[in-house]
Design an enzyme around this catalytic site. Sequence first.
Site, PDB file in Angstrom:
ATOM      1  N   LYS A  22      25.938  12.765  18.127  1.00 18.94           N
ATOM      2  CA  LYS A  22      25.278  13.994  18.038  1.00 18.94           C
ATOM      3  C   LYS A  22      24.131  13.493  17.001  1.00 18.94           C
ATOM      4  CE  LYS A  22      25.296  17.708  15.053  1.00 18.94           C
ATOM      5  NZ  LYS A  22      23.898  17.785  13.920  1.00 18.94           N
ATOM      6  N   ASN A  23      24.270  12.968  16.155  1.00 17.67           N
ATOM      7  CA  ASN A  23      23.020  12.633  15.089  1.00 17.67           C
ATOM      8  C   ASN A  23      21.908  11.630  15.259  1.00 17.67           C
ATOM      9  OD1 ASN A  23      23.344  14.758  13.771  1.00 17.67           O
ATOM     10  ND2 ASN A  23      24.239  13.864  11.490  1.00 17.67           N
ATOM     11  N   ARG A  93      17.449  22.284  12.131  1.00 18.44           N
ATOM     12  CA  ARG A  93      16.244  21.630  11.412  1.00 18.44           C
ATOM     13  C   ARG A  93      16.284  20.663  11.739  1.00 18.44           C
ATOM     14  NH1 ARG A  93      16.280  22.237   5.910  1.00 18.44           N
ATOM     15  NH2 ARG A  93      15.999  19.483   6.458  1.00 18.44           N
ATOM     16  N   CYS A 117      19.175  26.256   4.740  1.00 21.28           N
ATOM     17  CA  CYS A 117      20.456  26.359   4.897  1.00 21.28           C
ATOM     18  C   CYS A 117      22.044  27.179   4.460  1.00 21.28           C
ATOM     19  CB  CYS A 117      20.180  25.325   6.644  1.00 21.28           C
ATOM     20  SG  CYS A 117      20.789  24.193   5.419  1.00 21.28           S
ATOM     21  N   ARG A 122      16.905  21.869   1.140  1.00 18.43           N
ATOM     22  CA  ARG A 122      16.695  21.136   2.533  1.00 18.43           C
ATOM     23  C   ARG A 122      15.507  20.921   3.305  1.00 18.43           C
ATOM     24  NH1 ARG A 122      22.018  20.732   7.253  1.00 18.43           N
ATOM     25  NH2 ARG A 122      21.092  18.874   7.323  1.00 18.43           N
ATOM     26  N   ASP A 306      29.455  14.658   5.805  1.00 18.73           N
ATOM     27  CA  ASP A 306      29.109  14.898   6.491  1.00 18.73           C
ATOM     28  C   ASP A 306      31.070  14.644   6.704  1.00 18.73           C
ATOM     29  OD1 ASP A 306      26.815  15.788   7.397  1.00 18.73           O
ATOM     30  OD2 ASP A 306      26.751  14.684   8.772  1.00 18.73           O
ATOM     31  N   ILE A 328      24.825  14.707  -1.930  1.00 18.21           N
ATOM     32  CA  ILE A 328      24.032  14.486  -1.716  1.00 18.21           C
ATOM     33  C   ILE A 328      23.348  15.857  -1.324  1.00 18.21           C
ATOM     34  CG2 ILE A 328      22.734  13.769   0.943  1.00 18.21           C
ATOM     35  CD1 ILE A 328      23.858  11.714  -0.158  1.00 18.21           C
ATOM     36  N   ARG A 398      28.134  23.022  17.711  1.00 14.91           N
ATOM     37  CA  ARG A 398      27.001  22.549  17.427  1.00 14.91           C
ATOM     38  C   ARG A 398      27.339  21.059  17.734  1.00 14.91           C
ATOM     39  NH1 ARG A 398      24.441  23.387  12.620  1.00 14.91           N
ATOM     40  NH2 ARG A 398      23.290  21.646  13.072  1.00 14.91           N
TER      41      ARG A 398
END
Length: 420
Positions: A22-23, A93, A117, A122, A306, A328, A398
Amino acid sequence: MDKIVIEGGHELHGHIRISGAKNAALPIIAATLLTPGWHTLYNVPDLHDIRTILSLLATLGVVWEKIGPGTIRINSADLVSCEASYELVKTMRASVLVLGPLLARMGRARVSLPGGCAIGARPINFHIQGLKKLGADVVLEQGYVEAAVSGRLSGGTVYFDFPSVTGTENMLMAAVLARGTSTLKNVACEPEIGNLIDMLIAMGAEIEGRDTDRLVVHGVERLNPAEITIIPDRIETGTYLIAVGAVGGDVTLTDCEPVLLPALTEKLRIAGLELQEGDNFFRVRGRGSLASVDIKTMVYPGFPTDLQAQIMALMIFADGTSFINETIFENRFMHVAELRRLGADIKVDGASAIVRGGSRLTGAKVMATDLRASASLVIAGLAAQGVTEISRIYHLDRGYENLVEKLAGVGAVIRREKDE
Ligand code: UD1
């Protein structure tokens, strides 16, 4: 709204095919804004976030079509707008990724500020500061970032206070069409950025320093359409490795890239999982007893934030105590309260969580709070005794393609139901 119902305690055996990342797909889709013509993307995952960015691009005048499984063609020849509305940005985002390419190609962009979020504030100050360094006028008005430049952006030096992933991607997409050379310092070097760089180079961009924290971009006057294969999703890969560790079994993950998960594989081996890896597969065997490991999230190649929620779920079943330090994001322990509802013994102290392993979890009703937190609840539910019901699973949609089908395919007793 749907919920996921899991009957825990069933070992996992078989094969799972890993989807595209996805990223990586999100910035690459945004990069198609840089130049007109048909771009072809392979291995694009079918996910809600991907549909969101394609809907956003459609509002700008971009057309796209699916021409095969995981293959889409995108053309931004007839752009009609340079604005990403609040309605779209607030749902995802990563919509901010259109800022760099729109400004580079059209000389202006108007993008809603994303706001906070679930996992933290962020901000996007690095994106804004960086674009200013390349000669853009940027103002914040009525909740929107309004960026403009007359003519082309100009090359400049941008130093990131922190190696932001989407910040690096936005600056790359802005710099490729700038007049002159840009140097981007202290950038992130996540593999998804490497995939974007490969796409930009295929489009004719001149970029040096791939996989390092310093990128040099020699701006070019024009780019051309290109094709690219999206890299495998290393977070999805890691999530299934951890799931097998928690519940036991013997699973082979195919179409993945083990080399992209150096920190996780090291930790899982110490924890006692048997891992066999090839160029594009992982075989993982869970043996039952697990040792605790300490985790500190870091930028790549450190342990990914993640996967923090998922490894925390695994540590519930380990012998001993695990210290998990999140560096993070400032508020990324939303899953702790839900894991406790299943019986986990976890304390949070600022940016650290202390997991006392050895708890026996029992199924309960829990609520998904963000994408990766939801994955940790699935892992805990798979290993808990009895039935776990996870509501608000739109977060999972998502970022995990066919999660229920993939897990059911290796023997999990898991289904999707309407949440009354
Ligand atoms: C990306 C990933 C996300 C992952 C994160 C960290 C995508 C679409 N999302 O998010 O899954 O969890 O990297 O690996 O790729 N920051 C600022 N100012 C900025 C930008 C960031 O202060 O302008 C801070 C953030 O608040 C955060 C840290 O920097 O504390 C890292 O954020 P960043 O790398 O930008 O995350 P994203 O790119 O949003």
